[in-house]
Design a protein around this motif. Sequence first.
Motif, PDB file in Angstrom:
ATOM      1  N   VAL A   1      55.762  39.513  44.292  1.00 11.75           N
ATOM      2  CA  VAL A   1      54.204  39.742  43.519  1.00 11.75           C
ATOM      3  C   VAL A   1      53.887  40.761  43.885  1.00 11.75           C
ATOM      4  CG1 VAL A   1      51.724  39.031  45.239  1.00 11.75           C
ATOM      5  CG2 VAL A   1      53.208  37.616  46.162  1.00 11.75           C
TER       6      VAL A   1
ATOM      7  N   GLU B   1      48.819  33.302  51.312  1.00 12.30           N
ATOM      8  CA  GLU B   1      48.208  31.599  50.371  1.00 12.30           C
ATOM      9  C   GLU B   1      49.648  30.755  50.033  1.00 12.30           C
ATOM     10  OE1 GLU B   1      45.590  30.308  50.757  1.00 12.30           O
ATOM     11  OE2 GLU B   1      45.138  31.893  52.208  1.00 12.30           O
TER      12      GLU B   1
ATOM     13  N   VAL C   1      47.755  36.981  48.693  1.00 12.94           N
ATOM     14  CA  VAL C   1      48.568  36.168  47.552  1.00 12.94           C
ATOM     15  C   VAL C   1      50.018  35.560  48.229  1.00 12.94           C
ATOM     16  CG1 VAL C   1      50.083  35.683  45.589  1.00 12.94           C
ATOM     17  CG2 VAL C   1      47.751  36.853  45.904  1.00 12.94           C
TER      18      VAL C   1
ATOM     19  N   CYS D   1      53.362  36.339  40.334  1.00 18.52           N
ATOM     20  CA  CYS D   1      53.957  35.984  41.452  1.00 18.52           C
ATOM     21  C   CYS D   1      54.921  35.449  40.887  1.00 18.52           C
ATOM     22  CB  CYS D   1      53.466  35.369  42.705  1.00 18.52           C
ATOM     23  SG  CYS D   1      53.794  34.889  44.161  1.00 18.52           S
TER      24      CYS D   1
ATOM     25  N   ALA E   1      42.758  34.367  43.428  1.00 16.87           N
ATOM     26  CA  ALA E   1      43.011  36.517  43.836  1.00 16.87           C
ATOM     27  C   ALA E   1      41.866  36.758  42.757  1.00 16.87           C
ATOM     28  CB  ALA E   1      44.476  36.611  44.052  1.00 16.87           C
TER      29      ALA E   1
ATOM     30  N   ILE F   1      46.320  29.969  42.931  1.00 23.76           N
ATOM     31  CA  ILE F   1      46.329  31.140  44.069  1.00 23.76           C
ATOM     32  C   ILE F   1      45.858  31.921  43.210  1.00 23.76           C
ATOM     33  CG2 ILE F   1      46.921  32.771  45.125  1.00 23.76           C
ATOM     34  CD1 ILE F   1      48.691  29.135  46.300  1.00 23.76           C
ATOM     35  N   VAL F   2      46.942  32.443  42.127  1.00 24.28           N
ATOM     36  CA  VAL F   2      46.543  33.556  41.241  1.00 24.28           C
ATOM     37  C   VAL F   2      45.247  33.684  40.874  1.00 24.28           C
ATOM     38  CG1 VAL F   2      49.198  34.241  41.443  1.00 24.28           C
ATOM     39  CG2 VAL F   2      48.144  33.303  39.072  1.00 24.28           C
TER      40      VAL F   2
ATOM     41  N   VAL G   1      47.321  40.127  38.351  1.00 23.36           N
ATOM     42  CA  VAL G   1      47.866  39.553  39.328  1.00 23.36           C
ATOM     43  C   VAL G   1      49.304  38.547  39.028  1.00 23.36           C
ATOM     44  CG1 VAL G   1      46.892  37.456  39.871  1.00 23.36           C
ATOM     45  CG2 VAL G   1      47.951  38.375  42.006  1.00 23.36           C
TER      46      VAL G   1
ATOM     47  N   CYS H   1      47.107  42.006  47.337  1.00 23.23           N
ATOM     48  CA  CYS H   1      48.796  41.321  47.443  1.00 23.23           C
ATOM     49  C   CYS H   1      49.507  40.408  48.582  1.00 23.23           C
ATOM     50  CB  CYS H   1      49.828  42.175  47.058  1.00 23.23           C
ATOM     51  SG  CYS H   1      51.654  42.164  47.167  1.00 23.23           S
TER      52      CYS H   1
END
Length: 157
Positions: free
Chosen positions: A99, A119, A116, A83, A72, A68-69, A81, A113
Motif C-alpha cells: 500500500v 480494510e 487501507v 494497493c 480512502a 476501499i481505495v 493511494v 495507509c
Amino acid sequence: MPAKPHAKFELASAPFEVAPLRARLLDDAAGAYASFEGWVRNHNEGRPVHGLMYEAYTALAEAEGQRIVEEAAQRFAITGVHCVHRTGELAIGELAVWVGVGAGHRDAAFAACRWVIDEVKARVPIWKHERYADGDRQWLHPVAATTEGSTPKEDTP
C-alpha cells in the motif's frame, strides 16, 4: 480546486516492483509518502511455514479493493493511494501486499495507509493457504481489528 486523488487497487499473479507504483503517487502537492509492505514470513503462531498461496474471487476482490481505495481518497486528505495484493504461490520473503499513499502531510499519509491495509484484510475476498514444515496445510481467515489502533491477531500478510 484540487485534482481528484489517484486511487487504484490491483491483484498481481506475479512478483511486482514497488518503484513504478510509488512513482504514480508523485504529486507536487504531496509533502509526505507512507507505505506498507507485507511479506511472507517463515512462521505463524509458533509453526514453521514453508510458503503460502493466496486465492481470490477476482471480480469481487478487485471491485471491493477499488471501493476501499476510493473511500480512502474521500476519507483522508491525500493526493493518491495505490494497493497491490498478490495471488498464487508465494515463497518465504516474497512481497504479498503493498500500500502506498501520498499526502500533503504525514499524519494523513500514515492514517490512510493503515486504514487501507486494515480494510483490505477485513473486506477483500482473498484467502490464505499456508504450507507448514510438517506437511500440513491450512486455510487462514483474516481477523479484522476491533478497535482503532488495535492489532489483528493474524498479522498481515
